[in-house]
Motif scaffolding. Sequence first.
Motif, PDB file in Angstrom:
ATOM      1  N   LYS A 175      43.684  32.723  40.151  1.00  0.00           N
ATOM      2  CA  LYS A 175      42.221  32.809  40.198  1.00  0.00           C
ATOM      3  C   LYS A 175      41.680  31.608  40.966  1.00  0.00           C
ATOM      4  O   LYS A 175      42.256  30.525  40.938  1.00  0.00           O
ATOM      5  CB  LYS A 175      41.664  32.764  38.771  1.00  0.00           C
ATOM      6  N   ASN A 198      40.664  39.631  33.367  1.00  0.00           N
ATOM      7  CA  ASN A 198      40.253  40.826  34.080  1.00  0.00           C
ATOM      8  C   ASN A 198      40.269  42.055  33.178  1.00  0.00           C
ATOM      9  O   ASN A 198      40.538  43.173  33.617  1.00  0.00           O
ATOM     10  CB  ASN A 198      41.161  41.049  35.295  1.00  0.00           C
ATOM     11  N   LYS A 199      40.059  41.841  31.909  1.00  0.00           N
ATOM     12  CA  LYS A 199      39.879  42.936  30.960  1.00  0.00           C
ATOM     13  C   LYS A 199      39.163  42.417  29.720  1.00  0.00           C
ATOM     14  O   LYS A 199      39.009  41.209  29.547  1.00  0.00           O
ATOM     15  CB  LYS A 199      41.218  43.577  30.589  1.00  0.00           C
ATOM     16  N   GLU A 239      36.843  37.236  32.236  1.00  0.00           N
ATOM     17  CA  GLU A 239      36.900  37.042  33.678  1.00  0.00           C
ATOM     18  C   GLU A 239      38.319  36.699  34.114  1.00  0.00           C
ATOM     19  O   GLU A 239      38.850  37.213  35.092  1.00  0.00           O
ATOM     20  CB  GLU A 239      35.963  35.889  34.049  1.00  0.00           C
TER      21      GLU A 239
END
Lengths: 403, 403
Positions: free
Chosen positions: A323, B32-33, B29
């Motif tokens: 990220k 991602n879930k 974030e």
Amino acid sequence: MLNIGLLGLGTVGQGVVEIISKRKKELEELLNKKIRIKKILVKNMDKKRNIILPEDILTDNFNDIIEDDEIQLIIEATSSLGEGYRYVKEGLERGKHVVTANKAIVSRYFEELTALALENRVAFLYEASVAGGIPILKPLKEHIPLNRINEIQGILNGTCNYILTKMFEDDLDYDEALKIAQDLGYAESDPVADVEGYDTLRKLRILSSLGLQRKILEDDILLEGIDNIKSFDIEQIKKLNSVIKLIGEAKHYEDGYVAIVLPTIVAKDTYFSTINGAFNSISFKGDNVGELKFYGPGAGKLPTANAILTDVLDIGLNTYRNKNLLGKKRLKNYNYSMKGRFYLRIPKMDWKVERGLEEITEEILGQNKYIGIKTKEIELERIYGIIRTLNIKKKEYFLGRFL
Amino acid sequence: MLNIGLLGLGTVGQGVVEIISKRKKELEELLNKKIRIKKILVKNMDKKRNIILPEDILTDNFNDIIEDDEIQLIIEATSSLGEGYRYVKEGLERGKHVVTANKAIVSRYFEELTALALENRVAFLYEASVAGGIPILKPLKEHIPLNRINEIQGILNGTCNYILTKMFEDDLDYDEALKIAQDLGYAESDPVADVEGYDTLRKLRILSSLGLQRKILEDDILLEGIDNIKSFDIEQIKKLNSVIKLIGEAKHYEDGYVAIVLPTIVAKDTYFSTINGAFNSISFKGDNVGELKFYGPGAGKLPTANAILTDVLDIGLNTYRNKNLLGKKRLKNYNYSMKGRFYLRIPKMDWKVERGLEEITEEILGQNKYIGIKTKEIELERIYGIIRTLNIKKKEYFLGRFL
């Protein structure tokens, strides 16, 4: 097979070769595949080297690495800013993972290279660029999603810490201590980046950008080095049963932040005073985890190579975080209005001049041809105000802060 | 969606709920879930709790969690050894990832549960089980493939460290210091596991099995706690400008190893003496990285919950290492033949008896109704020999070691 291209075969590069060679079995067992350094970029092919290498592994042409599709990972260990940056950038653009120990590159091009890696879906890792062997960037990154990091502090330069330790323990002059550090290989023949604090500043730029999640650039950091320190200063600080450490610190402050590199006076029975010689230490405070501190070798062949290889393993195992962790927001900088107690030593002047000092002084610690004071709690800018007013040159004063 | 089953809603369980709630945005974030605690196992459904929870989230039936195929991850925060073990085991067998803060379970069933997780291709992680908020097990695991770890040392129990700090700083008796620790919630009403050193021993079992890559069980560790310490001992050690810390240590020794938990005397200006109050610190030495030290809160609601959640994130991101890291080999135990200088305090006896002490004594530090000595460099077993010969009971002596 994990094929690595190594850029540079100086101290750190040699350390990487050495550890991969002696830990090959363990690494391959963990990775579940073979690992090898396929090519090493060097400046001088004919230089005599104290290291046994496979035939044809050396090259003086970066194209032999960048064009080789078998090489998935580049370790940048050149210590050059300009060339190193070009190699890292090109590597990422060509879809190769990049690991670097080069704090100058990371500090200067942090946002750009981080974005480039993300765009090309490869890793850009740099654990070795801050505090050598200490695992700090990965733990910091792992704590960011769970914590608001409020403060980061560190003794980040082994050369300065070695010199300061020697001056305090063996009553040496600055020049003598620097000379020993150079003889032992702790300090470069041109020590400016270390003793003037730029190296600490770069590491703080990296730590603070990650930790505070804000865009904090090199120019945002207030800097005082240790190159002006005199035995006079050591004497005064010893009287206070304290020592001096060069500490970089960044923290949230009012609605903005403070980011400073300053000689820092720490009492003898507190944590930072026990960090001696070429060692480094970093602490950060999270709102959930509290204060964490990390200690270890700040440089050196094997510790730095070890840190590089923790990154390599994360790439080989696909366990790195890809990220974009860098904050984009800019915040107000409060460096000059940071409040604290400071140590200031200037040349002894006449009484009229000294009267300018009076209102900020809590205690005159000592005076002969110099005068050294401990200030009341004041804003840092008042010190610089006095320095300007008295027309004291950069080389003539020494400024520290009480922690 | 990452669905979590939480077992236990005591201090640590509540911390987990709290951090997930306040960091939800950042966590989702990163992952991602979505992330949510789907069920929480409690003993008493009707207990009044100071925490806002979604309806129907509580259950007193473990089957509601283990049978729920949506729950991929179990956080075990029960602090029970028997039930906790059953939950962890069943969770792993059913193919659920398990994260635990329960050092008793990890210590007792380390090899079995590690193998079980591997077999079922799920994670079994336990960062919070050693040294609360300090990220130590993950860095240690990450350094094992790159280093032979030669030594691990740590102040691993916040209760003992708090009591010892209070005794030294405020000249309190053991009972007074323990009482304050209990009032502040640092010590349990039954403090045996802490003050007799079992808690430190369990953490050392976990650290040493990983670090030394050898099967080192609870019974392999030599143990002396701090429960026999008296103000007399503090006086003697203060004279030496030192303090006492309860330190667990494991290291390679000759062709085997040493693993001990002993009150340890450290000089005042050295690292471990600066670890005060309920804080913990661990150091380990690798042949490449050198010595690393880690410091932070050894317990507490949010630090422990934070450590649990670093494991949860590693599972959610699939960035944990699932290799079986535990060594299977047994090595020779040299605990009793370890050489060192020791502190021994026994009741003052007649001169004939004391003559037995003479040959091991380097210095008599003090005597009144007790006698406290610093020994020459001797093997540890000679101390126990004297204790046996003089027929001194467990409660009557205090034994420490000089670092």
